[in-house]
Design a protein around this motif. Structure first.
Motif, PDB file in Angstrom:
ATOM      1  N   THR A   1     -27.537   2.210  20.232  1.00  0.00           N
ATOM      2  CA  THR A   1     -26.141   2.214  19.669  1.00  0.00           C
ATOM      3  C   THR A   1     -25.065   2.529  20.885  1.00  0.00           C
ATOM      4  OG1 THR A   1     -26.922   2.766  17.760  1.00  0.00           O
ATOM      5  CG2 THR A   1     -24.558   3.191  18.151  1.00  0.00           C
ATOM      6  N   ASP A   2     -23.952   1.824  20.944  1.00  0.00           N
ATOM      7  CA  ASP A   2     -22.895   2.214  22.025  1.00  0.00           C
ATOM      8  C   ASP A   2     -21.640   2.842  21.384  1.00  0.00           C
ATOM      9  OD1 ASP A   2     -24.335   1.064  24.503  1.00  0.00           O
ATOM     10  OD2 ASP A   2     -24.439  -0.608  23.399  1.00  0.00           O
ATOM     11  N   VAL A   3     -21.020   3.492  22.064  1.00  0.00           N
ATOM     12  CA  VAL A   3     -19.690   4.210  21.527  1.00  0.00           C
ATOM     13  C   VAL A   3     -18.721   3.799  22.827  1.00  0.00           C
ATOM     14  CG1 VAL A   3     -18.624   6.362  21.166  1.00  0.00           C
ATOM     15  CG2 VAL A   3     -20.808   5.780  20.139  1.00  0.00           C
ATOM     16  N   ARG A   4     -17.615   3.488  22.449  1.00  0.00           N
ATOM     17  CA  ARG A   4     -16.330   3.572  23.291  1.00  0.00           C
ATOM     18  C   ARG A   4     -15.148   3.972  22.888  1.00  0.00           C
ATOM     19  NH1 ARG A   4     -15.326  -3.180  23.439  1.00  0.00           N
ATOM     20  NH2 ARG A   4     -13.970  -3.401  21.571  1.00  0.00           N
ATOM     21  N   ILE A   5     -14.097   4.307  23.489  1.00  0.00           N
ATOM     22  CA  ILE A   5     -12.982   4.782  23.200  1.00  0.00           C
ATOM     23  C   ILE A   5     -11.611   3.871  23.581  1.00  0.00           C
ATOM     24  CG2 ILE A   5     -11.010   6.716  23.245  1.00  0.00           C
ATOM     25  CD1 ILE A   5     -14.071   7.602  22.355  1.00  0.00           C
ATOM     26  N   ALA A   6     -11.023   3.403  22.635  1.00  0.00           N
ATOM     27  CA  ALA A   6     -10.013   2.497  22.658  1.00  0.00           C
ATOM     28  C   ALA A   6      -8.469   3.106  22.290  1.00  0.00           C
ATOM     29  CB  ALA A   6     -10.225   1.211  21.770  1.00  0.00           C
ATOM     30  N   ASP A   7      -7.359   2.518  23.024  1.00  0.00           N
ATOM     31  CA  ASP A   7      -6.129   3.074  22.776  1.00  0.00           C
ATOM     32  C   ASP A   7      -5.594   2.140  21.554  1.00  0.00           C
ATOM     33  OD1 ASP A   7      -5.179   0.558  23.753  1.00  0.00           O
ATOM     34  OD2 ASP A   7      -4.701   1.314  25.595  1.00  0.00           O
TER      35      ASP A   7
ATOM     36  N   GLN B   1     -21.332  22.566  23.835  1.00  0.00           N
ATOM     37  CA  GLN B   1     -21.113  23.039  22.429  1.00  0.00           C
ATOM     38  C   GLN B   1     -19.332  22.544  21.977  1.00  0.00           C
ATOM     39  OE1 GLN B   1     -21.265  27.384  21.984  1.00  0.00           O
ATOM     40  NE2 GLN B   1     -20.655  27.259  19.825  1.00  0.00           N
ATOM     41  N   GLY B   2     -19.482  21.805  20.773  1.00  0.00           N
ATOM     42  CA  GLY B   2     -18.264  21.423  20.367  1.00  0.00           C
ATOM     43  C   GLY B   2     -18.349  19.805  20.573  1.00  0.00           C
ATOM     44  N   SER B   3     -19.376  19.186  21.177  1.00  0.00           N
ATOM     45  CA  SER B   3     -19.659  17.903  21.161  1.00  0.00           C
ATOM     46  C   SER B   3     -20.518  17.245  20.271  1.00  0.00           C
ATOM     47  CB  SER B   3     -20.084  17.445  22.549  1.00  0.00           C
ATOM     48  OG  SER B   3     -20.779  16.097  22.851  1.00  0.00           O
ATOM     49  N   VAL B   4     -20.489  15.998  20.016  1.00  0.00           N
ATOM     50  CA  VAL B   4     -21.140  15.527  18.830  1.00  0.00           C
ATOM     51  C   VAL B   4     -22.308  14.597  19.720  1.00  0.00           C
ATOM     52  CG1 VAL B   4     -19.860  15.401  16.932  1.00  0.00           C
ATOM     53  CG2 VAL B   4     -19.819  13.667  18.578  1.00  0.00           C
ATOM     54  N   GLY B   5     -22.372  14.709  20.912  1.00  0.00           N
ATOM     55  CA  GLY B   5     -23.439  14.312  21.591  1.00  0.00           C
ATOM     56  C   GLY B   5     -23.275  12.874  22.229  1.00  0.00           C
ATOM     57  N   LEU B   6     -24.426  12.224  22.879  1.00  0.00           N
ATOM     58  CA  LEU B   6     -24.359  10.867  23.322  1.00  0.00           C
ATOM     59  C   LEU B   6     -24.434   9.783  22.256  1.00  0.00           C
ATOM     60  CD1 LEU B   6     -26.717  11.817  26.224  1.00  0.00           C
ATOM     61  CD2 LEU B   6     -24.292  11.151  26.490  1.00  0.00           C
ATOM     62  N   ALA B   7     -24.207   8.672  22.488  1.00  0.00           N
ATOM     63  CA  ALA B   7     -24.598   7.485  21.783  1.00  0.00           C
ATOM     64  C   ALA B   7     -26.178   7.386  21.330  1.00  0.00           C
ATOM     65  CB  ALA B   7     -24.013   5.953  22.291  1.00  0.00           C
ATOM     66  N   HIS B   8     -26.513   7.099  20.175  1.00  0.00           N
ATOM     67  CA  HIS B   8     -28.032   6.618  19.954  1.00  0.00           C
ATOM     68  C   HIS B   8     -28.586   5.719  20.841  1.00  0.00           C
ATOM     69  CE1 HIS B   8     -29.196   9.475  16.775  1.00  0.00           C
ATOM     70  NE2 HIS B   8     -28.141   9.200  16.104  1.00  0.00           N
TER      71      HIS B   8
ATOM     72  N   ARG C   1     -12.469   8.083  31.104  1.00  0.00           N
ATOM     73  CA  ARG C   1     -13.126   9.294  30.533  1.00  0.00           C
ATOM     74  C   ARG C   1     -12.144  10.524  30.239  1.00  0.00           C
ATOM     75  NH1 ARG C   1     -18.881   9.080  31.001  1.00  0.00           N
ATOM     76  NH2 ARG C   1     -19.471   6.770  30.397  1.00  0.00           N
ATOM     77  N   GLY C   2     -12.361  11.023  29.275  1.00  0.00           N
ATOM     78  CA  GLY C   2     -11.119  12.368  28.951  1.00  0.00           C
ATOM     79  C   GLY C   2     -10.292  12.007  28.279  1.00  0.00           C
ATOM     80  N   THR C   3      -9.836  10.811  28.051  1.00  0.00           N
ATOM     81  CA  THR C   3      -8.607  10.234  27.402  1.00  0.00           C
ATOM     82  C   THR C   3      -8.836  10.089  25.958  1.00  0.00           C
ATOM     83  OG1 THR C   3      -7.803   9.284  29.133  1.00  0.00           O
ATOM     84  CG2 THR C   3      -6.818   8.740  27.287  1.00  0.00           C
ATOM     85  N   VAL C   4      -7.965  10.510  24.878  1.00  0.00           N
ATOM     86  CA  VAL C   4      -8.185  10.730  23.541  1.00  0.00           C
ATOM     87  C   VAL C   4      -7.694   9.187  23.060  1.00  0.00           C
ATOM     88  CG1 VAL C   4      -7.421  11.446  21.271  1.00  0.00           C
ATOM     89  CG2 VAL C   4      -8.103  12.970  23.191  1.00  0.00           C
TER      90      VAL C   4
ATOM     91  N   ASP D   1     -19.726  12.989  31.386  1.00  0.00           N
ATOM     92  CA  ASP D   1     -21.101  12.632  31.284  1.00  0.00           C
ATOM     93  C   ASP D   1     -21.298  11.522  29.955  1.00  0.00           C
ATOM     94  OD1 ASP D   1     -22.002  14.333  33.234  1.00  0.00           O
ATOM     95  OD2 ASP D   1     -21.469  16.072  32.030  1.00  0.00           O
ATOM     96  N   GLY D   2     -20.386  11.550  29.485  1.00  0.00           N
ATOM     97  CA  GLY D   2     -20.650  10.324  28.279  1.00  0.00           C
ATOM     98  C   GLY D   2     -20.574  11.012  26.917  1.00  0.00           C
ATOM     99  N   TYR D   3     -20.604  12.381  26.887  1.00  0.00           N
ATOM    100  CA  TYR D   3     -20.542  13.011  25.625  1.00  0.00           C
ATOM    101  C   TYR D   3     -19.458  12.760  24.948  1.00  0.00           C
ATOM    102  CZ  TYR D   3     -25.063  15.202  26.966  1.00  0.00           C
ATOM    103  OH  TYR D   3     -26.270  15.221  27.378  1.00  0.00           O
ATOM    104  N   LEU D   4     -19.643  12.672  23.473  1.00  0.00           N
ATOM    105  CA  LEU D   4     -18.354  12.550  22.566  1.00  0.00           C
ATOM    106  C   LEU D   4     -18.140  13.824  22.036  1.00  0.00           C
ATOM    107  CD1 LEU D   4     -16.543  10.506  21.099  1.00  0.00           C
ATOM    108  CD2 LEU D   4     -18.321  10.208  19.438  1.00  0.00           C
ATOM    109  N   TYR D   5     -16.722  14.030  21.866  1.00  0.00           N
ATOM    110  CA  TYR D   5     -15.857  15.020  21.460  1.00  0.00           C
ATOM    111  C   TYR D   5     -15.028  14.346  20.352  1.00  0.00           C
ATOM    112  CZ  TYR D   5     -17.647  17.945  25.071  1.00  0.00           C
ATOM    113  OH  TYR D   5     -18.612  18.551  25.760  1.00  0.00           O
ATOM    114  N   ILE D   6     -14.954  15.052  19.039  1.00  0.00           N
ATOM    115  CA  ILE D   6     -13.982  14.474  17.878  1.00  0.00           C
ATOM    116  C   ILE D   6     -12.889  15.308  18.173  1.00  0.00           C
ATOM    117  CG2 ILE D   6     -13.828  14.099  15.732  1.00  0.00           C
ATOM    118  CD1 ILE D   6     -16.118  12.466  16.644  1.00  0.00           C
ATOM    119  N   SER D   7     -11.595  14.591  18.332  1.00  0.00           N
ATOM    120  CA  SER D   7     -10.342  15.295  18.490  1.00  0.00           C
ATOM    121  C   SER D   7      -9.674  15.440  17.244  1.00  0.00           C
ATOM    122  CB  SER D   7      -9.445  14.509  19.524  1.00  0.00           C
ATOM    123  OG  SER D   7      -9.969  14.435  20.495  1.00  0.00           O
ATOM    124  N   ASP D   8      -9.621  14.355  16.262  1.00  0.00           N
ATOM    125  CA  ASP D   8      -8.736  14.219  15.104  1.00  0.00           C
ATOM    126  C   ASP D   8      -9.536  13.169  14.006  1.00  0.00           C
ATOM    127  OD1 ASP D   8      -7.023  15.044  13.153  1.00  0.00           O
ATOM    128  OD2 ASP D   8      -5.463  14.037  13.941  1.00  0.00           O
TER     129      ASP D   8
END
Length: 507
Positions: free
Chosen positions: A337-343, A327-334, A351-354, A396-403
């Protein structure tokens, strides 16, 4: 067949499932895939006779109707580019879309004539057609379709060719045209088929406007690709929606949190037979716990997700089985499709870093219409789309939106960019500064508030500011409240600290 894009879909559906009901509209209109394909052929013929050729833009401004889909697929047969326009836009906003897109043909609901007038005059429109029957002097699209002979030149269309331009407001205040290719819309449809288990026996109630990327790319198109049935509604009224679910044995429903809240709050909710419903998808923002509870009490769970126009629009999905666990996650990449997080330097983070959410896949658009600089800045050096949103991936690779890096406001499923409102409020006499923020609202998720400063002796009220903006902006963008303050909190460089304002006013 030389057309490898959306323009071939109806011809193939006519072969594979000619007598299957494709559309149910209103109380008594039904169209089979054979009939839908025939009408698309006729639209392509009448557009061809009006000089529409490959690459020309065909704009459509109207509420949900079968004609929307006739024009979409008819234009696609010619390799023309479909430009659906939000019916809630004000006249200046419509004029910008028509002018910027360079539309050659405009098809619009007769009720919108006054709002499209200036846009027609300013743009390169060669032909204007109204939907429906029209008048004796000016036949409407329905009558023109009946009189059209059908058939068209088999135009060569590649998957990489543009299929549609959807306009999305931006941080500068000017709406940008996101070019979606046939490939983008095909792959987002395939993502939906895989991740939402769409089958040919599904009956999908379509209550959201088709001019939105979500309703088009993740609603109508995957349903029609699979040969399922759409119950198409002109708009959303919760009591009627509940009635249609029961009457037609609806299996699929898509909406935003407000949609589901209004359904659960309706007096007929408890006595409506929802036994056929199997798939509920929700976007725009997270589903509140109260809504989850109300639907789970009826044995129903949601698929939730995240995306944007530039991703056609799906990027991630959260399956119903994980709604509570994640709950609170928007899920896994379709799936495709691929999703990654960059600074801030474009480097990948653990993982776990905004960081900033970046997206890659065949559903990601190639760029903005005639905006090379905006397109270049929207992609990382290695070609990933930079969403402008901040988030993190869990273990687990689930995406959470922070801002939302771009300060976007999502109100009832509509995207609102503060800069667009701020630019106009700054032009009001007496206003010396303004910041627009999203404030939590129990019905719409968020609504825009304007925090302003004024010069000595001047005044600004909610009523006066709304009155000044009325007619210049779509009404859902008008600030619900205007607050006058002595000063706006700013950084050392002079930028407004919106986080401070959101903390103070409940954003």
């Amino acid at each position: 067949m030389h057309n490898h894009g959306l323009g071939a879909w109806m011809a193939k559906r006519r072969l594979k499932s000619p007598e299957k009901i494709a559309l149910i509209y209103g109380d008594d209109e039904r169209q089979t895939y054979r009939q839908l394909a025939d009408r698309a052929d006729r639209v392509s013929a009448l557009l061809w006779l009006r000089g529409v050729r490959k690459g020309d833009r065909v704009a459509f401004i109207g509420e949900n109707s079968p004609e929307f889909l006739h024009v979409l697929f008819g234009a696609a047969q010619l390799g023309a580019v479909f430009v659906p326009v939000n019916t809630r836009l004000a006249a200046p906003e419509i004029a910008h879309v028509l002018t910027d897109s360079g539309a050659r043909v405009l098809i619009h609901d007769a009720e919108l004539t006054d709002r499209v007038g200036n846009g027609i005059a300013a743009a390169t429109i060669a032909h204007v057609i109204v939907t429906g029957e029209g008048t004796d002097e000016r036949p409407g699209l329905s009558r023109l379709i009946r009189s059209s002979t059908g058939g068209h030149t088999d135009v060569e269309v590649a998957l990489s060719d543009p299929a549609a331009i959807l306009y999305t407001s931006g941080t500068t205040g000017k709406a940008k045209g996101a070019v979606l290719t046939h490939e983008n819309l095909t792959w987002v449809s395939l993502n939906c088929l895989v991740d939402y288990d769409i089958v040919s026996t599904d009956v999908a109630l379509m209550i959201s406007p088709l001019f939105h990327a979500a309703s088009l790319g993740m609603g109508a198109l995957p349903i029609m690709l699979k040969g399922a049935t759409i119950v198409l509604e002109k708009g959303f009224e919760p009591g009627r929606a509940l009635e249609l679910i029961e009457r037609h044995g609806v299996t699929m429903l898509s909406g935003v949190p407000t949609t589901y809240q209004l359904l659960a709050d309706h007096p007929n909710w408890a006595r409506t037979d929802l036994s056929t419903l199997q798939k509920l998808t929700c976007g725009g923002s997270a589903v509140p716990t109260r809504i989850l509870n109300a639907f789970e009490e009826r044995g129903l769970s949601f698929s939730q997700g995240y995306g944007m126009t530039e991703t056609s629009p799906g990027a991630t999905s959260l399956s119903p089985t994980m709604t509570r666990q994640k709950q609170g996650s928007v899920g896994l990449a379709h799936f495709f499709t691929d999703v990654r997080i960059a600074d801030e330097h474009g480097e990948m983070v653990p993982r776990g870093t905004v960081g900033e959410i970046e997206i890659s896949g065949p559903n990601v658009f190639p760029g903005y219409h005639q905006l090379s600089e905006a397109t270049a800045s929207a992609f990382s050096p290695d070609g990933w789309f930079r969403s402008g949103d901040m988030g993190y991936l869990d273990a687990d690779g689930y995406l959470y939106i922070s801002d939302r890096l771009k300060d976007m406001i999502i109100s009832g499923g509509e995207n609102i960019y503060p800069a667009e409102i701020e630019n106009l409020i700054n032009d009001i006499d007496g206003v010396t500064g303004v910041a627009v923020i999203g404030v939590v609202d129990p019905q719409w998720g968020e609504v825009p508030w304007a925090i302003v400063t004024v010069r000595d002796g001047a005044a600004a009220t909610t009523e006066s500011v709304r009155a000044d903006l009325d007619g210049k902006l779509a009404r859902f963008k008008l600030p619900k409240k205007v607050i006058v303050v002595d000063t706006l909190p700013r950084t050392a460089s002079g930028k407004v600290r919106k986080a401070d304002l959101r903390a103070r006013y409940g954003g």
